[in-house]
Design an enzyme around this catalytic site. Sequence first.
Site, PDB file in Angstrom:
ATOM      1  N   LEU A  46       0.873  -0.808  -0.024  1.00  0.00           N
ATOM      2  CA  LEU A  46       0.018  -0.414   0.334  1.00  0.00           C
ATOM      3  C   LEU A  46       0.894   1.259   0.473  1.00  0.00           C
ATOM      4  CD1 LEU A  46      -2.967   0.634   0.539  1.00  0.00           C
ATOM      5  CD2 LEU A  46      -2.901   0.488   2.731  1.00  0.00           C
ATOM      6  N   ASP A  47       1.011   2.311  -0.893  1.00  0.00           N
ATOM      7  CA  ASP A  47       1.566   3.347  -1.383  1.00  0.00           C
ATOM      8  C   ASP A  47       1.857   4.227   0.025  1.00  0.00           C
ATOM      9  OD1 ASP A  47       2.204   3.286  -3.972  1.00  0.00           O
ATOM     10  OD2 ASP A  47       0.162   3.955  -4.283  1.00  0.00           O
ATOM     11  N   ALA A  48       2.620   4.943   0.743  1.00  0.00           N
ATOM     12  CA  ALA A  48       2.850   5.489   2.281  1.00  0.00           C
ATOM     13  C   ALA A  48       2.359   6.666   2.180  1.00  0.00           C
ATOM     14  CB  ALA A  48       4.066   6.052   1.731  1.00  0.00           C
TER      15      ALA A  48
END
Length: 204
Positions: free
Chosen positions: A45-47
């Site tokens: 999951l992207d930052a």
Amino acid sequence: MATSSLILFNKPYGVQSQFRDDSNNDHTTLSQYFTDKSLRVAGRLDATSEGLLILTSDGRVNKAITHPPKANHGQKQGKTYLVQVEGIATPEQLIQLEKGVVLKDGKTLPAKVKQVAEIDLPIELWPRNPPIRERKNVPTSWLILTIYEGKNRQVRRMTAHVGLPCLRLIRWSVAGFELGSLGVGEFVRIHLNSERCQQLGITD
């Protein structure tokens, strides 16, 4: 079948989906929350995205969640996101998202999408830090979007492609596991029974 387990974690905004910081930014890593070095992330999951992150030390569970449908005996593992976008989606834009859009790395698979009022979201939203960018004269709205693949930054690119820039992205569920009432930065360990393992396509 040996007992399997996984961890459901409500990943805060700004936290990387990895244990080592190999970039030159100020993002926090998972090492601030977990000390078990055997854990692996099942679906990054992207930052800059929030919500459900699954971790497990069981390779079979990881494979069942992250690999394409063919690796799971034909079972598609959907991922559902709560997406705040700039603008109000038209029926035509929703149809485009449902049918799949053509991105640089290929056409996306058919998705499920509906537009909802914030009050009808399945969770009570928490304040994001930093807050989303808003333009005074441009309304925002929420979509509930389910996809069945994992192209890089796929949801953001899909909504942008149809003219709905993504402002906030929260993953609500993965492969039938839901964020539920987990607070930001909280996690819970789930033990999988044989029936749940079979649903995931884990048969050995």
